[in-house]
Design a protein around this motif. Structure first.
Motif, PDB file in Angstrom:
ATOM      1  N   PRO A   1      48.578  63.252  53.912  1.00  0.00           N
ATOM      2  CA  PRO A   1      47.844  62.064  53.459  1.00  0.00           C
ATOM      3  C   PRO A   1      48.719  60.984  52.831  1.00  0.00           C
ATOM      4  O   PRO A   1      48.295  59.828  52.737  1.00  0.00           O
ATOM      5  N   ALA A   2      49.953  61.318  52.423  1.00  0.00           N
ATOM      6  CA  ALA A   2      50.815  60.289  51.814  1.00  0.00           C
ATOM      7  C   ALA A   2      51.347  59.300  52.850  1.00  0.00           C
ATOM      8  O   ALA A   2      51.819  58.222  52.501  1.00  0.00           O
ATOM      9  N   MET A   3      51.256  59.659  54.138  1.00  0.00           N
ATOM     10  CA  MET A   3      51.887  58.811  55.149  1.00  0.00           C
ATOM     11  C   MET A   3      50.884  57.853  55.792  1.00  0.00           C
ATOM     12  O   MET A   3      50.623  57.901  56.999  1.00  0.00           O
ATOM     13  N   VAL A   4      50.355  56.970  54.975  1.00  0.00           N
ATOM     14  CA  VAL A   4      49.308  56.047  55.422  1.00  0.00           C
ATOM     15  C   VAL A   4      49.838  55.074  56.485  1.00  0.00           C
ATOM     16  O   VAL A   4      49.202  54.849  57.515  1.00  0.00           O
ATOM     17  N   GLU A   5      51.031  54.526  56.237  1.00  0.00           N
ATOM     18  CA  GLU A   5      51.582  53.547  57.174  1.00  0.00           C
ATOM     19  C   GLU A   5      51.943  54.205  58.509  1.00  0.00           C
ATOM     20  O   GLU A   5      51.715  53.632  59.572  1.00  0.00           O
ATOM     21  N   LEU A   6      52.492  55.381  58.425  1.00  0.00           N
ATOM     22  CA  LEU A   6      52.826  56.087  59.660  1.00  0.00           C
ATOM     23  C   LEU A   6      51.551  56.439  60.412  1.00  0.00           C
ATOM     24  O   LEU A   6      51.504  56.371  61.643  1.00  0.00           O
ATOM     25  N   GLY A   7      50.499  56.788  59.665  1.00  0.00           N
ATOM     26  CA  GLY A   7      49.210  57.056  60.274  1.00  0.00           C
ATOM     27  C   GLY A   7      48.688  55.824  61.018  1.00  0.00           C
ATOM     28  O   GLY A   7      48.148  55.919  62.126  1.00  0.00           O
ATOM     29  N   ARG A   8      48.882  54.658  60.401  1.00  0.00           N
ATOM     30  CA  ARG A   8      48.474  53.402  61.051  1.00  0.00           C
ATOM     31  C   ARG A   8      49.285  53.188  62.340  1.00  0.00           C
ATOM     32  O   ARG A   8      48.733  52.844  63.385  1.00  0.00           O
TER      33      ARG A   8
ATOM     34  N   ARG B   1      55.929  67.046  44.941  1.00  0.00           N
ATOM     35  CA  ARG B   1      57.267  66.573  45.321  1.00  0.00           C
ATOM     36  C   ARG B   1      57.262  66.021  46.741  1.00  0.00           C
ATOM     37  O   ARG B   1      57.792  64.941  47.005  1.00  0.00           O
ATOM     38  N   LEU B   2      56.658  66.763  47.662  1.00  0.00           N
ATOM     39  CA  LEU B   2      56.683  66.288  49.045  1.00  0.00           C
ATOM     40  C   LEU B   2      55.852  65.017  49.190  1.00  0.00           C
ATOM     41  O   LEU B   2      56.204  64.107  49.946  1.00  0.00           O
ATOM     42  N   ALA B   3      54.748  64.935  48.438  1.00  0.00           N
ATOM     43  CA  ALA B   3      53.925  63.721  48.506  1.00  0.00           C
ATOM     44  C   ALA B   3      54.746  62.503  48.092  1.00  0.00           C
ATOM     45  O   ALA B   3      54.697  61.456  48.740  1.00  0.00           O
ATOM     46  N   ALA B   4      55.553  62.657  47.022  1.00  0.00           N
ATOM     47  CA  ALA B   4      56.380  61.530  46.569  1.00  0.00           C
ATOM     48  C   ALA B   4      57.451  61.183  47.599  1.00  0.00           C
ATOM     49  O   ALA B   4      57.710  60.010  47.891  1.00  0.00           O
ATOM     50  N   GLN B   5      58.068  62.211  48.170  1.00  0.00           N
ATOM     51  CA  GLN B   5      59.091  61.985  49.202  1.00  0.00           C
ATOM     52  C   GLN B   5      58.510  61.233  50.398  1.00  0.00           C
ATOM     53  O   GLN B   5      59.110  60.299  50.913  1.00  0.00           O
ATOM     54  N   LEU B   6      57.330  61.698  50.833  1.00  0.00           N
ATOM     55  CA  LEU B   6      56.739  61.120  52.040  1.00  0.00           C
ATOM     56  C   LEU B   6      56.251  59.702  51.786  1.00  0.00           C
ATOM     57  O   LEU B   6      56.315  58.844  52.660  1.00  0.00           O
ATOM     58  N   LYS B   7      55.780  59.464  50.569  1.00  0.00           N
ATOM     59  CA  LYS B   7      55.343  58.112  50.247  1.00  0.00           C
ATOM     60  C   LYS B   7      56.551  57.174  50.298  1.00  0.00           C
ATOM     61  O   LYS B   7      56.467  56.066  50.823  1.00  0.00           O
ATOM     62  N   ALA B   8      57.687  57.640  49.781  1.00  0.00           N
ATOM     63  CA  ALA B   8      58.902  56.819  49.820  1.00  0.00           C
ATOM     64  C   ALA B   8      59.311  56.542  51.266  1.00  0.00           C
ATOM     65  O   ALA B   8      59.618  55.404  51.641  1.00  0.00           O
ATOM     66  N   LEU B   9      59.281  57.577  52.084  1.00  0.00           N
ATOM     67  CA  LEU B   9      59.648  57.408  53.501  1.00  0.00           C
ATOM     68  C   LEU B   9      58.690  56.443  54.190  1.00  0.00           C
ATOM     69  O   LEU B   9      59.092  55.567  54.967  1.00  0.00           O
ATOM     70  N   ASP B  10      57.406  56.611  53.894  1.00  0.00           N
ATOM     71  CA  ASP B  10      56.363  55.775  54.491  1.00  0.00           C
ATOM     72  C   ASP B  10      56.567  54.307  54.105  1.00  0.00           C
ATOM     73  O   ASP B  10      56.487  53.409  54.941  1.00  0.00           O
ATOM     74  N   THR B  11      56.880  54.087  52.833  1.00  0.00           N
ATOM     75  CA  THR B  11      57.120  52.737  52.331  1.00  0.00           C
ATOM     76  C   THR B  11      58.334  52.117  53.016  1.00  0.00           C
ATOM     77  O   THR B  11      58.330  50.942  53.396  1.00  0.00           O
ATOM     78  N   MET B  12      59.374  52.932  53.182  1.00  0.00           N
ATOM     79  CA  MET B  12      60.584  52.431  53.815  1.00  0.00           C
ATOM     80  C   MET B  12      60.319  52.052  55.269  1.00  0.00           C
ATOM     81  O   MET B  12      60.769  50.992  55.751  1.00  0.00           O
ATOM     82  N   LEU B  13      59.553  52.892  55.979  1.00  0.00           N
ATOM     83  CA  LEU B  13      59.224  52.592  57.372  1.00  0.00           C
ATOM     84  C   LEU B  13      58.456  51.288  57.482  1.00  0.00           C
ATOM     85  O   LEU B  13      58.725  50.451  58.358  1.00  0.00           O
ATOM     86  N   ALA B  14      57.477  51.105  56.592  1.00  0.00           N
ATOM     87  CA  ALA B  14      56.661  49.889  56.643  1.00  0.00           C
ATOM     88  C   ALA B  14      57.522  48.657  56.368  1.00  0.00           C
ATOM     89  O   ALA B  14      57.385  47.626  57.034  1.00  0.00           O
ATOM     90  N   ALA B  15      58.458  48.793  55.391  1.00  0.00           N
ATOM     91  CA  ALA B  15      59.332  47.662  55.066  1.00  0.00           C
ATOM     92  C   ALA B  15      60.275  47.366  56.229  1.00  0.00           C
ATOM     93  O   ALA B  15      60.586  46.207  56.516  1.00  0.00           O
ATOM     94  N   LEU B  16      60.701  48.416  56.898  1.00  0.00           N
ATOM     95  CA  LEU B  16      61.572  48.247  58.068  1.00  0.00           C
ATOM     96  C   LEU B  16      60.821  47.473  59.159  1.00  0.00           C
ATOM     97  O   LEU B  16      61.332  46.498  59.713  1.00  0.00           O
ATOM     98  N   GLN B  17      59.599  47.889  59.431  1.00  0.00           N
ATOM     99  CA  GLN B  17      58.800  47.202  60.447  1.00  0.00           C
ATOM    100  C   GLN B  17      58.595  45.737  60.055  1.00  0.00           C
ATOM    101  O   GLN B  17      58.791  44.828  60.860  1.00  0.00           O
TER     102      GLN B  17
END
Lengths: 470, 382
Positions: free
Chosen positions: B83-90, B253-269
């Motif tokens: 559930p932390a990967m909202v942007e990737l889900g989009r 811990r994994l939720a925080a990691q994945l949120k960071a990754l998700d945020t980075m992906l969205a910023a990259l896009q």
């Protein structure tokens, strides 16, 4: 470039030691100068003895957290708000503990009478590393090096190994305090109280001891050995922290809690360990410390640290043999290193890590303390935050990890800043010849002479190819 | 902290440190496509990222990891996304992301460092090869610029090798005097090791110019993008993330990691703008984690993992898995997700298709030590 062979004095000072202090006497007999340092090493220098204890800070924070959580039981919405100031104060305190410990480490490296032995402290601290990835570990990091590494740097490998694996920092870092024997009385009791709840093993410490601290990876142990060793280690924890601890317990001390220990004999690498309680894991550790695989693992790392990124096989074999012969007596190993020809090759064998480079630069400027310089911040800026390699493998000890474009630019920037206030006091033309006795390349000497200002000359000396390597 | 240095201050500790040392390195090569490799160091738990909720053994094995407060994002009949990967889900819903499950490199033991070495070099065993597959990939493209650039202060293994690759990280230190810079250049010019490094550093700092100098995930994503969008900038980038070794307290811990990754992906896009449509991002880790939750709310080192593809160029909206199952008899060595897809076959396929090179040729160049069989194809929109 006119490469000049390195003198024995330059090698002793810079490759074996932590870098020359121009104000010190030059060693006349390089090997003897190193061997005599074994006498002069100070286990607990004043600056380290006075560091505040970490355990009480961690213990107090955890108790506050528990109390607040209980109090907020009825109104959980208020919990976060009341936890926040406590957490912030805790972070601040642990950061201060960490920074003070880093300063003390630098202080000792700058003033020690035994720079070679001090280098070995840094070596072992990295071999058995923790990483300050959270506030607990930041708090305990200084104590880990002071209390588990320094007392044994001139002792036996097995004694250092035991001290390391029983130190609170390691027990926290590799999750040992959370590992409970699945069939231990504590686990069975917890399941009775709360059916379906499973307490159990965490194999992190067991695996990294085998892979990184002793045998080395791919040396013949199996997943089953790791799991069995992890079972033997259950019950190893901290007296004043972790599940089932005594409220009056000491948070800076190791403890064995029999209730959490997995009952029964264990079989690790073909040996059966039927000792009861704490002695079971100790017996495994002592056998690991004696293993030829450990001898060769340690010999390779020592060889790499002094004789080049690809250590000469003959030196490694000689060190491994001495490790086995002497029962892991560390001074005996150092003696083999010092008396072997390979670490005395007259060309630079190593690219300095950021820590080595910073310390040698400060020593080269005859600094007797870090002064206003916050070494914790400097080392982060240079890419090697102290006690924070980010993985239990520690910092890599090869040039490929440190000689990189941005890293080089950062050193030039930092050297320029470091040298700026010393232009009127330090003559780089004079100290160049003192830090690299009869060894400074003509090209470096010439560019230093021609620099536009004394400060610029000093900065250039510190980032010269001669000074970046040892 | 390799992107932003806080000079003379303590490195970040605490919550932020879960996202350990993100680093980025880039290589410039002749193509208008972009390829980004994000490595997850520490063995990310594929079974928690892309959850096989439809597998009958799933909930019992995963215990509290399977019943968190937030609902995972449904992907298909079998799988759901953390559930932390909202942007990737989009991105998945827009068919710009796909997942490959039960994937593994040829490495079958459980050492992080050996596992990462195999993942990055493309060898069949640790330390067999001295250069990285991403560097060999860069060598397959016609080089149109003299030097490559980088954004990290050292070069990760996957990018090390013959093709020039640099590294860059913004600095808050004052610029040294011209005199010092000139004399340093004079000394380094004659030094075979330092000369290329120094040239690369100077090129990178002149290209970087105005870019953001923060190290949070969003800034890192934008920073990466700002290099990739430049006309003469790099076409291949690598970003390193750490902190995935969740032996305990995995849920937060994994939720925080994945949120960071998700945020980075969205910023990259976001930062890539129109270039996103020609971009492929590959996210992979050295191995997976145990199928069962351990005694400390975490998971231990395992085998099969999940790999993620995202980007406008990806033929997304699906989970690719030859699903081995999680029942007792189906696990690898009675404990891990059994790998059924070779990560190398995925890498050869996705790298080849992304950059317009024959995947078979890519496979031979990248994985000569252990040919992965047929590269996966059909991953990228033509």
């Amino acid at each position: 470039m006119t490469a000049r062979p390195l003198s024995a004095a330059a090698i002793a000072l810079n490759r074996f030691g932590l870098g020359a202090c121009p104000g010190d006497d030059q060693p006349m007999e390089a090997r003897r100068w190193l061997l005599e340092q074994f006498r002069d090493f100070e286990i607990r220098p004043a600056g380290m003895a006075t560091l505040a204890d970490a355990g009480i800070v961690v213990q107090r924070y955890r108790a506050q957290q528990r109390a607040l959580k209980q109090a907020a039981g009825a109104a959980p919405g208020t919990l976060e708000a009341s936890l926040k100031p406590i957490r912030e104060a805790y972070m601040q305190t642990t950061r201060a503990l960490y920074r003070d410990a880093v300063q003390a480490r630098a202080q000792s490296a700058l003033t020690t009478a035994a720079p070679f032995v001090e280098r070995m402290v840094h070596f072992w601290s990295n071999h058995f590393c923790i990483s300050t990835d959270n506030p607990e570990l930041a708090a305990y990091a200084g104590s880990f090096e002071r209390d588990a590494i320094r007392p044994h740097v001139l002792g036996r490998f097995s004694d250092m190994l035991l001290a390391v694996e029983q130190h609170p920092a390691m027990l926290i870092y590799l999750n040992q305090i959370a590992s409970i024997g699945p069939d231990s009385p504590a686990a069975l009791k917890a399941e009775q109280r709360e059916p379906g709840r499973r307490l159990g093993l965490n194999e992190n410490l067991g695996r990294e001891i085998m892979e990184l601290h002793t045998l080395g990876v791919r040396s013949g142990y199996s997943q089953a050995d790791v799991t069995e060793f992890a079972r033997a280690l259950t019950g190893w924890t901290i007296d004043g922290l972790g599940r089932g601890h005594d409220r009056e317990g000491d948070p800076d001390a190791f403890a064995f809690r029999p209730m959490q220990h997995e009952p029964g004999p264990r079989r690790v690498m073909g040996h059966t360990y039927d000792q009861a309680g704490e002695d079971q894991a100790t017996a495994v550790l002592l056998d690991l410390a004696r293993s030829p695989a450990t001898a060769s693992h340690v010999a390779t790392k020592l060889g790499r640290h002094f004789a080049g990124d690809t250590p000469p096989p003959r030196l490694v074999a000689r060190l491994a043999q001495e490790f086995e012969r002497s029962g892991g007596d560390l001074p005996s190993l150092y003696r083999v290193l010092i008396l072997s020809p390979e670490p005395w090759a007259a060309t630079p064998l190593k690219f300095k890590t950021p820590w080595e480079w910073t310390i040698s630069a400060l020593r080269g400027m005859d600094q007797t303390g870090p002064g206003q310089l916050q070494l914790a911040g400097v080392q982060s800026a240079l890419g090697q935050p102290v006690w924070k390699p980010g993985s239990p493998a520690g910092w890599d000890d090869t040039a490929a990890s440190w000689a990189a474009p941005d890293a080089l630019l950062r050193r030039v920037e930092f050297a320029s800043r470091l040298a700026a206030p010393f232009g009127d006091r330090i003559d780089a033309r004079v100290i160049g010849a003192r830090v690299m006795p009869a060894s400074l390349s003509e090209a470096t000497a010439e560019q230093v002479r021609r620099s536009e200002s004394p400060a610029s000359a000093l900065a250039l000396l510190l980032v010269s190819p001669d000074f970046l390597r040892r | 902290m390799l992107v932003r240095r806080n000079f003379l201050s303590c490195a970040a500790l605490g919550a932020g440190a879960l996202w350990v040392n993100p680093q980025m390195a880039l290589a410039s090569v002749g193509t208008d496509r972009r390829f980004v490799f994000i490595i997850q160091r520490g063995a990310a738990d594929g079974l928690d990222i892309v959850r096989p909720c439809g597998d009958p053994a799933y909930s019992a094995l995963r215990g509290s990891l399977a019943d968190g407060a937030s609902k995972p994002i449904r992907l298909d009949g079998l799988f759901a996304l953390h559930p932390a990967m909202v942007e990737l889900g989009r991105m998945y819903a827009q068919r710009q992301a796909l997942f490959v499950h039960a994937v593994a490199s040829p490495y079958r033991d459980r050492s992080h460092f050996d596992g990462q070495n195999v993942l990055e070099t493309g060898g069949s065993r640790p330390y067999q090869l001295k250069d990285g597959w991403l560097n060999r990939l860069a060598s397959l493209l016609p080089r149109i610029r003299d030097e490559a650039i980088a954004v990290a202060d050292t070069v990760p293994m996957a990018l090390r090798g013959k093709t020039p690759v640099s590294s860059y990280a913004p600095s808050s230190l004052p610029q040294p005097s011209d005199d010092l810079m000139t004399r340093v250049a004079t000394l380094y010019d004659a030094d075979p090791q330092l000369h290329p490094l120094w040239d690369a550093a100077l090129n990178a700092s002149s290209l970087a110019g105005h870019v953001s100098a923060k190290q949070d995930p969003a800034s890192l994503g934008r920073l990466s993008a700002s290099f990739l969008v430049q006309e003469n900038g790099p076409r291949i980038a690598m970003i390193e993330t750490g902190g995935w070794d969740t032996h305990n307290a995995q849920a937060p811990r994994l939720a925080a990691q994945l949120k960071a990754l998700d945020t980075m992906l969205a910023a990259l896009q976001d930062g890539l703008g129109a270039v996103w449509s020609r971009t492929t991002v590959l996210i992979a880790t050295e191995f997976g984690r145990t199928a069962a939750i351990n005694g400390t709310g975490g998971t231990d080192h395992g085998t099969g993992a999940v790999a993620i593809l995202a980007g406008g160029a990806v033929r997304g909206g699906r989970v690719i898995a030859d699903w081995p199952g999680l029942a007792a008899g189906q696990l690898y060595e009675q404990r891990d997700l059994r790998p059924t897809t070779g990560l190398d076959a995925l890498i050869a396929g996705v790298a080849g298709e992304s950059l317009g090179i024959d995947p078979g040729k890519v496979a031979r160049a990248l994985f000569a030590a252990a040919p992965p069989g047929r590269p996966m194809t059909g991953l990228i929109v033509a």
